[in-house]
Design an enzyme around this catalytic site. Sequence first.
Site, mmCIF file in Angstrom:
data_model
loop_
_atom_site.group_PDB
_atom_site.id
_atom_site.type_symbol
_atom_site.label_atom_id
_atom_site.label_comp_id
_atom_site.label_asym_id
_atom_site.label_seq_id
_atom_site.Cartn_x
_atom_site.Cartn_y
_atom_site.Cartn_z
ATOM 1 N N TYR A 95 0.834 -1.219 0.000
ATOM 2 C CA TYR A 95 0.000 0.000 0.000
ATOM 3 C C TYR A 95 0.870 1.272 0.000
ATOM 4 O O TYR A 95 0.805 2.077 -0.938
ATOM 5 C CB TYR A 95 -0.922 -0.066 1.223
ATOM 6 N N ASN A 153 7.748 -9.796 -2.616
ATOM 7 C CA ASN A 153 7.428 -11.229 -2.753
ATOM 8 C C ASN A 153 5.950 -11.470 -3.076
ATOM 9 O O ASN A 153 5.539 -12.621 -3.249
ATOM 10 C CB ASN A 153 7.856 -12.008 -1.502
ATOM 11 N N LEU A 154 5.178 -10.386 -3.147
ATOM 12 C CA LEU A 154 3.741 -10.444 -3.491
ATOM 13 C C LEU A 154 2.927 -11.303 -2.524
ATOM 14 O O LEU A 154 1.839 -11.766 -2.877
ATOM 15 C CB LEU A 154 3.531 -10.908 -4.950
ATOM 16 N N GLY A 204 1.433 -7.839 -1.322
ATOM 17 C CA GLY A 204 1.404 -6.779 -2.334
ATOM 18 C C GLY A 204 0.716 -7.235 -3.611
ATOM 19 O O GLY A 204 0.329 -8.405 -3.761
ATOM 20 N N SER A 237 3.025 -6.341 8.881
ATOM 21 C CA SER A 237 2.691 -5.086 9.575
ATOM 22 C C SER A 237 1.351 -5.099 10.305
ATOM 23 O O SER A 237 0.726 -4.061 10.455
ATOM 24 C CB SER A 237 2.712 -3.938 8.566
ATOM 25 N N TYR A 297 5.151 -6.374 16.597
ATOM 26 C CA TYR A 297 5.306 -5.571 15.378
ATOM 27 C C TYR A 297 6.157 -4.327 15.678
ATOM 28 O O TYR A 297 7.182 -4.084 15.032
ATOM 29 C CB TYR A 297 3.925 -5.175 14.824
ATOM 30 N N LYS A 318 10.177 -3.367 14.532
ATOM 31 C CA LYS A 318 10.524 -2.139 13.809
ATOM 32 C C LYS A 318 11.566 -1.338 14.606
ATOM 33 O O LYS A 318 12.492 -0.756 14.040
ATOM 34 C CB LYS A 318 9.271 -1.290 13.565
ATOM 35 N N GLY A 373 -4.468 -4.059 23.074
ATOM 36 C CA GLY A 373 -3.253 -3.340 22.679
ATOM 37 C C GLY A 373 -3.477 -1.990 22.020
ATOM 38 O O GLY A 373 -2.520 -1.359 21.585
ATOM 39 N N ASP A 374 -4.736 -1.529 21.927
ATOM 40 C CA ASP A 374 -4.992 -0.221 21.305
ATOM 41 C C ASP A 374 -4.766 0.909 22.312
ATOM 42 O O ASP A 374 -5.499 1.007 23.298
ATOM 43 C CB ASP A 374 -6.453 -0.135 20.824
HETATM 44 N N1 UFG Z 1 -11.103 0.250 14.738
HETATM 45 C C1 UFG Z 1 -12.426 -0.026 15.014
HETATM 46 N N2 UFG Z 1 -13.043 -0.948 14.240
HETATM 47 C C2 UFG Z 1 -12.439 -1.607 13.217
HETATM 48 C C3 UFG Z 1 -11.083 -1.295 12.929
HETATM 49 C C4 UFG Z 1 -10.450 -0.375 13.720
HETATM 50 O O1 UFG Z 1 -13.010 0.533 15.936
HETATM 51 O O2 UFG Z 1 -13.087 -2.443 12.565
HETATM 52 C C5 UFG Z 1 -10.408 1.256 15.559
HETATM 53 C C6 UFG Z 1 -9.179 0.718 16.256
HETATM 54 O O3 UFG Z 1 -9.523 0.151 17.486
HETATM 55 C C7 UFG Z 1 -8.330 1.972 16.377
HETATM 56 C C8 UFG Z 1 -8.715 2.801 15.144
HETATM 57 O O4 UFG Z 1 -9.947 2.268 14.697
HETATM 58 O O5 UFG Z 1 -8.700 2.686 17.505
HETATM 59 C C9 UFG Z 1 -7.708 2.693 14.028
HETATM 60 O O6 UFG Z 1 -7.444 1.323 13.794
HETATM 61 P P1 UFG Z 1 -6.586 0.793 12.563
HETATM 62 O O7 UFG Z 1 -6.585 -0.694 12.664
HETATM 63 O O8 UFG Z 1 -7.092 1.427 11.317
HETATM 64 O O9 UFG Z 1 -5.160 1.388 12.836
HETATM 65 P P2 UFG Z 1 -4.215 1.236 14.132
HETATM 66 O O10 UFG Z 1 -4.227 2.570 14.807
HETATM 67 O O11 UFG Z 1 -4.548 0.078 14.954
HETATM 68 O O12 UFG Z 1 -2.854 0.861 13.430
HETATM 69 C C10 UFG Z 1 -2.009 1.796 12.854
HETATM 70 C C11 UFG Z 1 -1.188 1.111 11.774
HETATM 71 C C12 UFG Z 1 -0.295 0.049 12.378
HETATM 72 C C13 UFG Z 1 0.522 0.657 13.484
HETATM 73 C C14 UFG Z 1 -0.362 1.358 14.484
HETATM 74 C C15 UFG Z 1 0.463 2.082 15.503
HETATM 75 O O13 UFG Z 1 -2.030 0.535 10.805
HETATM 76 O O14 UFG Z 1 0.567 -0.463 11.395
HETATM 77 O O15 UFG Z 1 -1.181 2.311 13.836
HETATM 78 O O16 UFG Z 1 -0.098 1.938 16.742
HETATM 79 F F1 UFG Z 1 1.225 -0.290 14.121
#
Ligand code: UFG
Length: 328
Positions: free
Chosen positions: A11, A32-33, A36, A76, A140, A144, A283-284
């Site tokens: 992406y 490596n697709l 991707g 990722s 992850y 990194k 973990g959020d």
């Molecule tokens: N969320 C929802 N519902 C969903 C998907 C996501 O409520 O169906 C929420 C998640 O809990 C989060 C927010 O939307 O609060 C954003 O979630 P994403 O999965 O879109 O993105 P992240 O913040 O979890 O992840 C991003 C990058 C990761 C990176 C991370 C850093 O995509 O690669 O930020 O913390 F590791």
Amino acid sequence: MAVLVTGGAGYIGSHTVLWLKQAGEEVIVYDNLQKGHREAVLGDVFYRGDLHDEDQLDEIFSKHSIDAVIHFAANSLVGESVQDPLAYYENNVVGSYLLVRKMVERGVENIVFSSTAATYGEPLKVPIEEEDPTIPTNPYGETKLAIERMLKWADQAYGLKSVCLRYFNAAGADPEGQIGEDHTPETHLIPIVLQCALGQRESVSVFGEDYPTADGTCIRDYIHVMDLAQAHYLALEKLRATRVSGIYNLGNGTGFSVQEVIETCRRVTGEAIPAVVAPRRAGDPAVLIASSDKAMRELGWKPQYPDLETIVTHAWNWHKSRPQGYGK
Ligand code: UFG
């Protein structure tokens, strides 16, 4: 001189390749697709291969005059990394080690590395600055960060110069609509919400409504993928011109809650988009917002599409025109 882009079919990688081509760079894509898409690669030279394939890497460095690498190739997904940490150490850490070792052997001295806000873990304050503590809460982010540190020591020992770019939440698509986001499985908020607008999902789950934020949902800093692409190009130019390593955050410095993102998607698409409250996702962090002052000051970076509505509109144009994504 050419730029080798690992993970250039992914992406963020594919959007960066597009930017590099528009800037007149000679680009070699290596991917490596596994995740991707061949169709996403608008560069002229493409090799399908893995970072673990040392012979193929050797061949590429022999065949082309490469002076810099932009390194995206990695796994990722935070959740997946918790389930299978060893896969993340193998693909991300070992893969990067093999690439960097080859670069040192071959005397290629510039690398732009795709890092992440996940290196910080749960932030002690927002906006997050580059000097803030890095205490990842998942494999992850841990992998990194390990690569960032390997690059720091490789600079000191071998003069390999690096720029590490810590992205916040990448979103949006090429404004011209040639390429966009297509993950399987999709886990990111904006594409999931837009899949609801397309009628491909019944509803979006809001992961947690009891966070210490104004509406109780998590706050993130969404950054347009073409603005990330621009930053990679500026980092490359800076490395070539100054030969100074650095670490930079990339975000807009403004946070939007999950509810606000869904509302924006409803406005842009004109669809109702049902949302259902679900338990928190492990973990959020509650709030992630970047300070990108350093990137603006030192790289001359200026996001062209900082507005969330524009980001969602570009993503929506892509998803509408390619509802099944690439090659389907
Ligand atoms: N969320 C929802 N519902 C969903 C998907 C996501 O409520 O169906 C929420 C998640 O809990 C989060 C927010 O939307 O609060 C954003 O979630 P994403 O999965 O879109 O993105 P992240 O913040 O979890 O992840 C991003 C990058 C990761 C990176 C991370 C850093 O995509 O690669 O930020 O913390 F590791």
